[in-house]
Write an enzyme that holds these catalytic residues in place. Structure first.
Site, PDB file in Angstrom:
ATOM      1  CB  ALA A  48      -0.980  -0.098   1.034  1.00  0.00           C
ATOM      2  CD  GLU A  58       3.724   6.462   2.892  1.00  0.00           C
ATOM      3  OE1 GLU A  58       4.603   6.759   3.133  1.00  0.00           O
ATOM      4  OE2 GLU A  58       3.425   5.201   2.318  1.00  0.00           O
ATOM      5  CG  ASN A  59      -0.033   7.984  -2.547  1.00  0.00           C
ATOM      6  OD1 ASN A  59       0.994   7.919  -2.915  1.00  0.00           O
ATOM      7  ND2 ASN A  59      -0.678   7.206  -2.826  1.00  0.00           N
ATOM      8  CD  GLU A 115       0.343   2.020   3.962  1.00  0.00           C
ATOM      9  OE1 GLU A 115       0.911   3.512   3.555  1.00  0.00           O
ATOM     10  OE2 GLU A 115       1.213   1.252   3.917  1.00  0.00           O
TER      11      GLU A 115
END
Length: 885
Positions: free
Chosen positions: A269, A271-272, A305
């Site tokens: 995944a 974490e934007n 995230e």
């Protein structure tokens, strides 16, 4: 910092960027093969850098269309542009605007970095260096900018347009059939946190009200028809948001938080900021399709995230050498969250099992590196167990050393002082030194030295003097580039267990009051001696409770001591560890016996300990999840790691199979009774208690089947038929597939047909086929590469089948070398299209030097054949070079 692709980057060479980019305005017009990106950058010279530098922007396979400076077209003679760089030799000395247009082909981007297609959607992945595949930029984490992003796409193809931050506006585009959305992120961020997603997606919605009363709109986007499987992920997200407020005082800071699940993703995944992109295996779950491990992983990764919003986004890394500052810290945070949501002892045992399986071999082989590396060739190869898992262990030690109160104060200071900045490990640790008043210089060696320390413990009981002497020493073996190691500060939690049960009081003149009260003793130097008083009878030493430091231990405990600890230690981790240590000793002797042509011994103490554990589980005296972990024998890889050199995988497999069979036969009736008792008529629930019962039922079935194959397979078939959840269904299938029988192929094929439209379940099925411990497995794996559901372009499929095979201890490490040759074929074939995945697969060779001579020769030959290939990607060349180094 990098002068050309593939050249080493060194921490000592860090210098601040010559320019800063304050604002980024992107206009992205999406098209499958001809996406247009117009990037408008507000740039100024960095006052902390020297004057007169050229502006050099990073690129990667970019096609330049045009460039403008302060609104006027740039003279072609005034700049140089290649697919890898954009250079403005004489930029303005003050603030200026640079506008660059590039063209991209998302459909052909098989590397899955930058902008690419995933199924029917456009998706981005920019960490670590993917943004340069979208537009020319100062692609480094210490360049922080605010972003305003306009996304335009065909409405029918992509009705959903998502970006970082908050939605500012949307509407119809000038071109018929197209529409746009405008997203703004008010928080400065590095470009690796940029994201956009566009496609025809379904979603579920919810909301969270922060501690200060702000409403945050939540949404999770998936493929159509799978959105209801995101409900558990949504609940996990809300639990994580509430936990971070309570545990760290961290509120979420935007109006929306979006998650998108995609099927083609190199990582777990990302974490934007405000737009997390996930591999769908960490989002989608239902009773029918997900195991309990899947539910636990979803909860942990969703939390991880989200926690990055503060430890990674609001405070990011100054450079990629500081990667553990966000990843190790955030892994620690998600581990603590999961421990609070579930069973803390069970979670701790699971963490340590993972650490030993992935990180300890990394530390012991040619790929060893510091938690905070000092040099790298390809940063994508340093998203490792050392950075993540050992990095988390270092934070955990820090908390033990300074105490809960000072740790929270240190975290508060870190958040307050470095919010909106790109920080370093020294700045992070400095906050805790300041609030606690401790000297943490020696503790910093955990970040600077590679390898797993060995702690040697020797004990002596003097009944006449009523003393118990403890001699502790630490050592750290040389690793590549680090021939000399220095002692590091470590917390060693311990207790003295009376043979009848219960901890003895700790009384000593060699320890502080705080140490005696907490049971946590600090080892600062190479050696320490502690003499405990008022110890009338020789106790069993319970050492390294809770795995208080990521070390290996060489102790002088007897097998009787281990038996006592396995029954009476108040520390659940060490109770589990005692039984594992006892089993390991028996297995090591079994391996030696088999290699010498003898039958393995039968150990009465071990048989009795297992019997007591089964009885305790059946009587409900212990947590079922803890019982399940305790009944699981050390893996073949665990035993290989203990042996360390001249490893024979076939002998390890034979010894383990023999012991499992003996335990299954001896305790067959009790295991069958336990399996029946755990059959649950209650409605399915993914909660920790129910998951623990299912885990214990599966391990009871496995042990029973190992000792009673015919009856065990009959039980497995009944469980497969009657199960109402994937945990029990797949647990039963595993026993059927791993054991030869006339029904195996029919049952396995029926399962794959039943779930033909469920890629995540097929991933489990592929991995299971690859783990069959039989010589024909390599041919089976080759055949499955032609399976209708398999694709070399999907990282999940590749990791399941090929990665699964590299975890098959006997068949991957075949003495004829064919397993290594197969991996070579895969890595070389995959490298041109997805070098990241190819390089990750090749890390399966990290322990090749520990094998016996014949296998070691085949492994080295394979690596050398790859090493001489002229067209390797930097990713794969880095791994093969370090593996041979």
């Amino acid at each position: 910092m990098r002068t050309s692709v593939g050249q080493p980057v060194r921490l000592v060479d860090y210098r601040v960027p010559d320019f800063l980019i304050d604002e980024v305005d992107l206009d992205v017009s999406l098209d499958r093969t001809a996406t247009r990106v117009v990037s408008t950058l507000i740039i100024r010279p960095n006052p902390a850098a020297s004057d007169g530098a050229a502006l050099t922007l990073d690129g990667d396979e970019l096609t330049l269309v045009s460039a403008h400076l302060d609104g006027a077209p740039l003279d072609p003679e005034a700049f140089q542009a290649t697919p890898a760089q954009f250079v403005l030799p004489n930029p303005p000395r003050g603030r200026f605007t640079l506008t660059i247009e590039t063209r991209l082909d998302p459909a052909s981007n098989t590397k899955l970095m930058g902008l690419y297609r995933s199924g029917s959607a456009y998706c981005t992945q920019c960490e670590a260096e993917g943004f340069r595949r979208i537009t020319y930029f100062l692609d480094r984490p210490d360049v922080l900018s605010t972003y305003r992003v306009r996304i335009e796409a065909d409405r029918e193809e992509a009705p959903v347009l998502l970006g970082n931050g908050n939605l500012e506006g949307k509407g119809e585009a000038e071109t018929a059939g197209r529409h746009w959305a405008l997203w703004t992120d008010p928080h400065k961020k590095p470009c690796y946190l940029f994201a956009l997603v566009a496609g025809d997606l379904a979603h579920i919605s919810d909301a969270f009200v922060t501690a200060s009363g702000r409403k945050v709109d939540l949404a999770i986007f998936t493929e159509h028809g799978r959105e209801e499987r995101a409900r558990y992920a949504m609940e996990a997200l809300k639990r994580a948001m509430a936990w971070d407020e309570k545990a760290y005082g961290r509120e979420y800071d935007l109006d929306v938080f979006n998650i998108v699940a995609v099927s083609d993703f190199n990582m777990g995944a990302m974490e934007n900021k405000g737009l997390n992109v996930f591999n769908d295996k960490y989002v989608l779950a239902s009773q029918e399709t997900a195991t309990d491990d899947d539910y636990a992983n979803i909860e942990g990764v969703i939390a991880h995230e989200y926690f990055h919003n503060w430890t990674g986004n609001r405070i990011t890394c100054r450079d990629w050498f500081q990667l553990c500052l966000k990843e190790g810290l955030t892994v620690f945070r998600d581990q603590e969250f999961s421990a609070d949501m579930r069973s803390r002892p069970v979670k701790r045992i699971s963490e340590v099992r993972g650490l030993r399986a992935a990180q300890f071999p990394e530390d012991a082989g040619p790929l060893a590196h510091n938690v905070r590396p000092e040099v790298y060739s390809e940063i994508s190869n340093f998203y490792t167990a050392t950075v993540y898992q050992k990095g988390a262990e270092v934070v955990r030690m820090l908390k033990r050393l300074v105490g809960d109160e000072a740790f929270r104060a240190g975290m508060d200071a870190y958040f307050h002082r470095y919010d909106g900045q790109a920080a370093t490990v020294e700045q992070f640790v400095g906050c805790f030194a300041e609030v606690s008043g401790r000297d943490l210089d020696r503790f910093m060696r955990w970040y600077r030295q590679a390898g797993t320390p060995k702690v040697t413990v020797r004990t002596a009981h003097d009944p006449a003097a009523r003393t118990y002497r403890l001699e502790i020493a630490q050592s750290l073996a040389p690793t590549p580039g680090q021939p000399t190691k220095l002692p590091a500060t470590m917390p060693l939690a311990l207790g003295l267990v009376d043979p009848e049960g219960g901890d003895l009081p700790l009384v000593s003149a060699d320890a502080s009051e705080a140490e005696l009260a907490s049971g946590v003793f600090v080892l600062d130097d190479a050696e320490r001696v502690i003499v405990f008083r008022d110890v009338a009878r020789r106790p069993a030493l319970s050492f390294l409770r809770g795995f208080s430091a990521p070390v290996t231990v060489d102790d002088d405990l007897t097998e009787q001591d281990l038996a006592v600890l396995s029954r009476h230690d108040p520390d659940h981790f060490n109770r589990w560890q005692a039984l594992q240590s006892l089993v390991t000793r028996v297995l090591l002797r079994g391996v030696k016996a088999i290699r010498a042509g003898r039958a393995p011994e039968r150990n009465a103490a071990l048989v009795a300990a297992f019997g007591a554990l089964i009885d305790d589980a059946r009587a409900g005296r212990i947590d079922p999840a803890f019982a399940a972990l305790s009944l699981a024998l050390p893996t073949e890889a665990d035993i290989a790691r203990e042996i360390g050199e001249n490893v024979d995988p076939d002998a390890i497999y034979a010894a383990r199979k023999s012991l499992r069979g003996a335990l299954g036969r001896k305790h067959g009736d009790a295991l069958a009774d336990l399996h029946d008792w755990l059959a649950d008529a209650r409605p399915f629930s993914p909660d920790a208690e129910s998951a623990g019962r299912r885990a214990l039922r599966n391990i009871a079935l496995a042990l029973y089947a190992d000792g009673n194959i015919i009856d065990g397979l009959a039980r497995a078939h009944r469980q497969l038929r009657d199960a109402d959840n994937m945990t029990e269904r797949f647990g039963a299938l595993t026993q059927i597939v791993l054991k030869p029988s006339s029904a195996r192929e029919h049952t396995s094929d029926a399962f794959s047909r039943r779930y033909a439209m469920e890629p995540l379940i097929l991933d489990k099925w592929f991995a299971l086929q690859a783990h069959i411990p039989e010589r024909e497995t390599l041919d089976r794996v080759r055949g499955l590469m032609s399976h209708r559901a398999f694709s070399m372009s999907n990282p999940n499929r590749v990791r399941a089948l090929i990665g699964g095979f590299t975890g098959n201890h006997t068949q991957f490490n075949r003495p004829d070398g064919e397993g290594y040759a197969f991996l070579e074929e895969i890595v070389v074939g995959l490298d041109p299209t997805n070098p990241q995945v190819a390089a990750r697969l090749l890390t399966a060779m990290r322990s090749w030097r520990s094998l016996e001579e014949i296998r070691r020769g085949h492994a080295e030959a394979m690596l050398r054949r790859i090493a001489v290939l002229p067209s390797l990607s930097p990713d794969v060349r880095d791994i093969v070079t370090r593996s041979l180094g």
